[in-house]
Scaffold this motif. Structure first.
Motif, PDB file in Angstrom:
ATOM      1  N   LEU A  92      22.865 -22.440  96.750  1.00  0.00           N
ATOM      2  CA  LEU A  92      21.844 -21.591  96.159  1.00  0.00           C
ATOM      3  C   LEU A  92      22.259 -20.122  96.219  1.00  0.00           C
ATOM      4  CD1 LEU A  92      20.182 -24.225  96.629  1.00  0.00           C
ATOM      5  CD2 LEU A  92      18.204 -22.743  97.002  1.00  0.00           C
ATOM      6  N   SER A  93      21.895 -19.381  95.199  1.00  0.00           N
ATOM      7  CA  SER A  93      22.099 -17.939  95.220  1.00  0.00           C
ATOM      8  C   SER A  93      21.037 -17.294  96.102  1.00  0.00           C
ATOM      9  CB  SER A  93      22.005 -17.370  93.804  1.00  0.00           C
ATOM     10  OG  SER A  93      20.665 -17.493  93.315  1.00  0.00           O
ATOM     11  N   GLU A  94      21.196 -15.993  96.377  1.00  0.00           N
ATOM     12  CA  GLU A  94      20.209 -15.284  97.183  1.00  0.00           C
ATOM     13  C   GLU A  94      18.850 -15.298  96.490  1.00  0.00           C
ATOM     14  OE1 GLU A  94      22.990 -13.981  96.042  1.00  0.00           O
ATOM     15  OE2 GLU A  94      24.291 -13.618  97.772  1.00  0.00           O
ATOM     16  N   GLU A  95      18.859 -15.123  95.164  1.00  0.00           N
ATOM     17  CA  GLU A  95      17.609 -15.121  94.409  1.00  0.00           C
ATOM     18  C   GLU A  95      16.922 -16.478  94.477  1.00  0.00           C
ATOM     19  OE1 GLU A  95      20.263 -11.961  92.938  1.00  0.00           O
ATOM     20  OE2 GLU A  95      20.523 -14.118  93.267  1.00  0.00           O
ATOM     21  N   GLU A  96      17.728 -17.544  94.340  1.00  0.00           N
ATOM     22  CA  GLU A  96      17.164 -18.894  94.389  1.00  0.00           C
ATOM     23  C   GLU A  96      16.586 -19.203  95.756  1.00  0.00           C
ATOM     24  OE1 GLU A  96      19.794 -21.461  91.212  1.00  0.00           O
ATOM     25  OE2 GLU A  96      20.753 -20.843  93.081  1.00  0.00           O
ATOM     26  N   ALA A  97      17.258 -18.765  96.820  1.00  0.00           N
ATOM     27  CA  ALA A  97      16.774 -19.018  98.177  1.00  0.00           C
ATOM     28  C   ALA A  97      15.450 -18.298  98.411  1.00  0.00           C
ATOM     29  CB  ALA A  97      17.816 -18.575  99.195  1.00  0.00           C
ATOM     30  N   SER A 120      15.797 -23.541  88.874  1.00  0.00           N
ATOM     31  CA  SER A 120      16.114 -24.968  88.868  1.00  0.00           C
ATOM     32  C   SER A 120      16.450 -25.435  90.263  1.00  0.00           C
ATOM     33  CB  SER A 120      17.296 -25.236  87.938  1.00  0.00           C
ATOM     34  OG  SER A 120      18.441 -24.551  88.397  1.00  0.00           O
ATOM     35  N   ALA A 121      16.055 -26.639  90.586  1.00  0.00           N
ATOM     36  CA  ALA A 121      16.359 -27.219  91.891  1.00  0.00           C
ATOM     37  C   ALA A 121      17.104 -28.522  91.657  1.00  0.00           C
ATOM     38  CB  ALA A 121      15.071 -27.445  92.679  1.00  0.00           C
ATOM     39  N   LYS A 122      16.736 -29.566  92.349  1.00  0.00           N
ATOM     40  CA  LYS A 122      17.447 -30.832  92.238  1.00  0.00           C
ATOM     41  C   LYS A 122      17.294 -31.410  90.829  1.00  0.00           C
ATOM     42  CE  LYS A 122      18.070 -35.175  94.733  1.00  0.00           C
ATOM     43  NZ  LYS A 122      17.568 -36.029  95.832  1.00  0.00           N
ATOM     44  N   ASN A 123      18.404 -31.900  90.281  1.00  0.00           N
ATOM     45  CA  ASN A 123      18.447 -32.527  88.961  1.00  0.00           C
ATOM     46  C   ASN A 123      18.087 -31.551  87.843  1.00  0.00           C
ATOM     47  OD1 ASN A 123      19.066 -35.026  90.158  1.00  0.00           O
ATOM     48  ND2 ASN A 123      16.875 -35.446  90.498  1.00  0.00           N
ATOM     49  N   GLY A 124      18.225 -30.254  88.112  1.00  0.00           N
ATOM     50  CA  GLY A 124      17.983 -29.270  87.076  1.00  0.00           C
ATOM     51  C   GLY A 124      16.523 -29.045  86.743  1.00  0.00           C
ATOM     52  N   GLU A 125      15.598 -29.612  87.531  1.00  0.00           N
ATOM     53  CA  GLU A 125      14.180 -29.442  87.257  1.00  0.00           C
ATOM     54  C   GLU A 125      13.732 -28.030  87.615  1.00  0.00           C
ATOM     55  OE1 GLU A 125      12.276 -32.352  89.609  1.00  0.00           O
ATOM     56  OE2 GLU A 125      13.112 -34.068  88.539  1.00  0.00           O
ATOM     57  N   LEU A 126      12.811 -27.479  86.803  1.00  0.00           N
ATOM     58  CA  LEU A 126      12.269 -26.162  87.100  1.00  0.00           C
ATOM     59  C   LEU A 126      11.258 -26.269  88.230  1.00  0.00           C
ATOM     60  CD1 LEU A 126      11.795 -24.696  83.518  1.00  0.00           C
ATOM     61  CD2 LEU A 126      13.671 -24.309  85.121  1.00  0.00           C
TER      62      LEU A 126
END
Length: 492
Positions: A92-97, A120-126
């Motif tokens: 994960l990027s800093e923004e995603e975290a 997006s998280a697991k399986n590309g889901e938003l």
């Protein structure tokens, strides 16, 4: 009468509503203030339900730009950064975290802006903001459920993150280390307040990674506090308490640092006058999981201070063997590093504020005292690569804008001798006022680098009242510098 009672009841009810409304408003303000106190234009902190804290620190230092992430936990297998990495199957990027761990509606710091406001998280889901906060639900709170351990963290738990999680596959692993059994720790009593070592030696460790843009790691530390490993220090000197309370706990501290502009800077407070670390409380285990990325190669450093012999540590990093305990700058361990440093073997560089000229530990084959100099006072001697080049020939040293000085014996006791002075405030030194503060204090002597073949030591007034200086016992001179303005000058 009935109307009067009704009026009184109605008035009381209105007061109650107003009171409740004020309470709600005050609570709302408090919550808002608490939220704002954790987020700014350069840093943010998230607290999770199990007590873990995750810090985001913006680094904007010339060409060095990036974000430092640090998670602090009381449990060796409770890293939420580790668990959401495994959950998403990606780094994960800093923004995603931040998006994954912050509560819904939390303000997004300007340095962590997210364009689509969905990640997006697991399986590309938003996923909506805060989607990963639930991964802490089954974590033990604090040290609950954490089995007793011999050294710091339980090895199997601590190394569980090896399996392609947050650290990927670490290239440096050092488990079950203490200052008593690991070469990386060295005695630091010459560079710290004397009271710290009254109950046994204190140790430091420095591990440097050179020329990299990305650094991830994990460290576990347990501060062992007991009669044989006592971290309680005293502020009493000469029978007086200098700064109440007169004793207090000083535990091991951990620093995460980067090298820029000829200085090491703490990622906790990169713009601070004094670097800040994280102190481990007595008989407590702390686990730190961290990540740093930047735009240009530099040196990174993990530093431990104030550790005692039985304190416990585990280390893992995603880089090969780091340089353990380099003497200065970003160079390697021999004092003449890749950064062009040239440093005599009897001079040590430190990141503390004390300069020490130590005659108490001179070996038979070593004519010079061991001299410790704060790196911050040597700005004039930095080269273009960030190394430190000390002149080939010098016969003395001048210290400008020193704060105070005192002489001490081999037992770290202040010397009470008419020939050896002490100044608790050099800026207000007797009738001389700021003269010696601004113009400097200095000494000369038969140093290895001296071409003039001096045979006598001369610690000039106000350091001593005898010239040349005659020692009847081995002493050390401890000079406290000011981190910002103090300057050390080699006299050639």
């Amino acid at each position: 009468m009935r109307n009067l009672k009704y009026s009184i009841w109605l008035y009381s009810f209105i007061l109650l509503l107003v009171s409740c409304e004020k309470t709600d408003i005050n609570e709302s303000k408090t919550t808002s203030l608490e939220q704002l106190s954790k987020i700014s234009d350069s840093k943010a902190r998230i607290t999770l339900s199990n007590g873990n804290t995750v810090r985001f620190q913006k680094i904007d230092d010339g060409e060095l730009k990036g974000t430092f992430i640090l998670e602090e936990s009381d449990c060796d297998e409770c890293s939420v950064l580790e668990n959401i990495t495994k959950l998403t199957g990606k780094e994960l990027s800093e923004e995603e975290a931040f998006w994954a761990l912050s509560e819904p509606g939390t303000l997004i710091p300007s340095f962590l802006k997210i364009e689509n406001r969905e990640i997006s998280a697991k399986n590309g889901e938003l996923q909506q903001q805060g989607w990963a906060r639930g991964v802490t639900a089954d974590f033990p709170i604090g040290n609950e459920g954490n089995p007793s351990r011999i050294i710091a963290c339980k090895n199997s738990n601590f190394t569980s993150s090896i399996a392609y999680g947050f650290l990927g596959i670490p290239e440096f692993i050092a488990l079950d280390k203490t200052p008593n059994n690991y070469f990386g720790f060295i005695n630091d009593c010459a560079s710290i307040p004397v009271s710290y070592c009254n109950k046994g030696p204190r140790y430091k460790l420095q591990a440097v990674m050179n020329g990299i843009k990305k650094w991830k790691g994990k460290i576990c530390s347990k501060a062992v506090q007991n009669r044989d490993n006592d971290h309680i220090t005293s502020n009493i000197s000469g029978g007086f308490c200098e700064s109440p309370p007169c004793d207090g706990y000083v535990g091991p501290e951990l620093y995460f640092e980067y090298y820029s502009g000829g200085k090491w800077k703490s990622m906790k407070n990169p713009n601070g006058l004094y670097p800040e670390g994280f102190e481990v409380p007595a008989n407590t285990t702390k686990v730190y999981t961290y990540s740093w990325k930047t735009t240009k190669n530099t040196s990174f450093r993990l530093r431990v201070k104030n550790a005692m012999g039985k304190d416990q540590f585990d280390f893992m990093m995603d880089k090969p063997d780091p340089v353990i305990d380099p003497p200065g700058g970003g160079g390697n361990g021999d004092g003449n590093g890749d950064d062009g440093s040239v440093i005599p073997d009897y001079i040590d560089l430190s990141n503390d504020s004390y300069m020490i000229i130590d005659f108490t530990s001179i070996a038979d084959d070593q004519p010079n005292p061991q001299i410790t100099i704060p790196t911050s006072a040597l700005e004039e001697y930095f080269n273009n690569e960030g190394g430190i080049v000390i002149p080939d020939t010098f016969c003395g040293i001048k210290i400008v804008e020193a704060d105070n000085f005192q002489w001490m014996n081999s037992n770290n006791e202040v010397v009470e001798n008419a020939m050896f002075n002490q100044a608790l405030d050099l800026y207000n030194f007797g009738d001389y006022d700021e003269f010696y503060y601004l113009n400097g204090i200095q000494f000369t002597g038969p140093l290895d680098n001296c071409d003039d073949n001096l045979v006598n030591w001369d610690f000039q007034f106000p350091l001593t009242n005898n010239s040349p200086t005659i020692f009847t016992e081995s002493l050390k001179l401890v000079i406290q510098l000011l981190d910002i303005d103090s300057e050390v000058i080699f006299l050639e």
